[in-house]
Design a protein around this motif. Structure first.
Motif, mmCIF file in Angstrom:
data_model
loop_
_atom_site.group_PDB
_atom_site.id
_atom_site.type_symbol
_atom_site.label_atom_id
_atom_site.label_comp_id
_atom_site.label_asym_id
_atom_site.label_seq_id
_atom_site.Cartn_x
_atom_site.Cartn_y
_atom_site.Cartn_z
ATOM 1 N N ARG A 7 0.841 -1.194 0.000
ATOM 2 C CA ARG A 7 0.000 0.000 0.000
ATOM 3 C C ARG A 7 0.882 1.251 0.000
ATOM 4 O O ARG A 7 0.865 2.030 0.948
ATOM 5 C CB ARG A 7 -0.909 0.007 1.232
ATOM 6 N N HIS A 33 2.558 2.472 -10.399
ATOM 7 C CA HIS A 33 1.142 2.553 -10.031
ATOM 8 C C HIS A 33 0.982 2.895 -8.556
ATOM 9 O O HIS A 33 0.295 2.189 -7.798
ATOM 10 C CB HIS A 33 0.419 1.247 -10.371
ATOM 11 N N GLU A 51 -5.683 9.824 -12.718
ATOM 12 C CA GLU A 51 -6.382 8.813 -11.925
ATOM 13 C C GLU A 51 -5.688 8.546 -10.591
ATOM 14 O O GLU A 51 -6.341 8.288 -9.577
ATOM 15 C CB GLU A 51 -6.481 7.513 -12.737
ATOM 16 N N GLU A 138 1.928 -2.849 -9.735
ATOM 17 C CA GLU A 138 0.515 -2.996 -10.069
ATOM 18 C C GLU A 138 -0.369 -2.379 -8.980
ATOM 19 O O GLU A 138 -1.144 -1.466 -9.239
ATOM 20 C CB GLU A 138 0.172 -4.477 -10.245
ATOM 21 N N ASN A 139 -0.277 -2.897 -7.763
ATOM 22 C CA ASN A 139 -1.007 -2.361 -6.608
ATOM 23 C C ASN A 139 -2.516 -2.276 -6.843
ATOM 24 O O ASN A 139 -3.179 -1.350 -6.371
ATOM 25 C CB ASN A 139 -0.477 -0.965 -6.231
ATOM 26 N N SER A 140 -3.061 -3.245 -7.579
ATOM 27 C CA SER A 140 -4.480 -3.176 -7.950
ATOM 28 C C SER A 140 -5.398 -3.233 -6.734
ATOM 29 O O SER A 140 -6.412 -2.518 -6.679
ATOM 30 C CB SER A 140 -4.826 -4.303 -8.925
ATOM 31 N N GLU A 141 -5.084 -4.072 -5.753
ATOM 32 C CA GLU A 141 -5.935 -4.166 -4.558
ATOM 33 C C GLU A 141 -5.934 -2.853 -3.784
ATOM 34 O O GLU A 141 -6.976 -2.404 -3.290
ATOM 35 C CB GLU A 141 -5.449 -5.307 -3.661
ATOM 36 N N TRP A 142 -4.775 -2.238 -3.667
ATOM 37 C CA TRP A 142 -4.645 -0.961 -2.959
ATOM 38 C C TRP A 142 -5.398 0.143 -3.689
ATOM 39 O O TRP A 142 -6.105 0.939 -3.068
ATOM 40 C CB TRP A 142 -3.164 -0.633 -2.819
ATOM 41 N N LEU A 143 -5.297 0.151 -5.019
ATOM 42 C CA LEU A 143 -6.003 1.168 -5.797
ATOM 43 C C LEU A 143 -7.516 0.966 -5.728
ATOM 44 O O LEU A 143 -8.282 1.936 -5.726
ATOM 45 C CB LEU A 143 -5.517 1.146 -7.252
ATOM 46 N N ASP A 144 -7.954 -0.293 -5.645
ATOM 47 C CA ASP A 144 -9.386 -0.567 -5.456
ATOM 48 C C ASP A 144 -9.849 -0.050 -4.097
ATOM 49 O O ASP A 144 -10.964 0.486 -3.963
ATOM 50 C CB ASP A 144 -9.658 -2.070 -5.558
#
Length: 261
Positions: A7, A33, A51, A138-144
């Motif tokens: 995070r 990201h 974003e 990537e950090n997709s979970e954190w960005l979500d």
């Protein structure tokens, strides 16, 4: 530390503006990201419409930026000094995070907030090297998670200062020079205007100088005559320097004055 973080958050200060590190910051944040929050003096270093941008952090900041600071596990301070507007409480600011501090002035390290690692050097060059050294993130979970923070924020009421500033952002495409006085006009202008260009904020920062706005706005029209200059002030700040309205007329300085209390 950056590679292991789940995070991460970048906290940008005025050093990113003065060092001309905006392009390097954008490359670094987008490659890895990592969301970006900023201090008032760091506004414009990263596009407000992007974003990954969360806005101001601290006591006058955006809820999403403050929630990100509260929950991040790594904070990368880029040319920032951890002022008391951002980190009023040392214990509660980014309590779960390890801190990396990048600055050209060694005197800033561990002055207000103790860091776990620091890098002494030019911010732009440092971020350029880190962008080359580090793999893409990537950090997709954190960005979500951050997207959920944003969804939880209540919509501002119609005709509130938000509406005025949102409309002004659209009319000027976020490219106006915003000059502020001190008080709510300063906080609201910096929080809600969608800055599209660097070096777009002229404010006294932490100095708290009432009466700063109008003379500075006149100067801004000469410093950047090709840009729209909008001066945000309250009635007190205007009264302290309203004699400069004569200078506006004498010099034909195209300042757009917005009173906001």
């Amino acid at each position: 530390m950056i590679e292991k973080a789940k995070r991460p958050l970048i906290y940008v200060g005025g050093g990113a503006i003065s060092s001309g590190a905006s392009d390097a910051l954008k490359t670094f944040a987008q490659k890895l990201h990592i969301p970006v929050a900023c201090s008032m003096m760091g506004l414009g270093a990263y596009p407000c419409s992007a974003e990954l941008f969360l806005g101001l952090v601290g006591m006058h900041g955006n809820p999403a930026a403050n929630m990100a600071a509260l929950n991040c596990d790594l904070l990368i301070a880029a040319g920032a000094r951890f002022s008391n507007r951002v980190a009023a409480s040392k214990e509660s600011f980014a309590p779960k995070a390890k801190i990396i501090h990048i600055d050209i002035d060694a005197a800033e390290f561990d002055k207000n907030i103790i860091s776990d690692a620091h890098i002494l050097g030019d911010l732009g060059k440092t971020l350029e090297k880190l962008s080359i050294m580090l793999p893409s993130g990537e950090n997709s979970e954190w960005l979500d998670e951050i997207a959920e923070f944003k969804r939880q924020i209540p919509r501002p009421k119609p005709y509130a200062p938000y509406t005025v500033l949102h409309t002004l952002s659209e009319l000027t495409k976020g490219e106006a020079n915003i000059v502020t006085d001190v008080g709510q006009n300063q906080m609201l202008a910096c929080r809600y205007f969608k800055f599209a260009k660097k070096r777009s904020v002229v404010t006294s920062g932490g100095m708290g100088t009432m009466g700063f706005c109008l003379p500075a706005a006149i100067g801004a029209t000469f410093g950047a005559p090709e840009r729209t200059v909008c001066a945000f002030m309250g009635d007190g700040g205007l009264q302290m320097t309203m004699q400069e309205l004569g200078t506006v007329m004498e010099q034909k300085a195209p300042v757009k004055i917005i009173l906001m209390n």
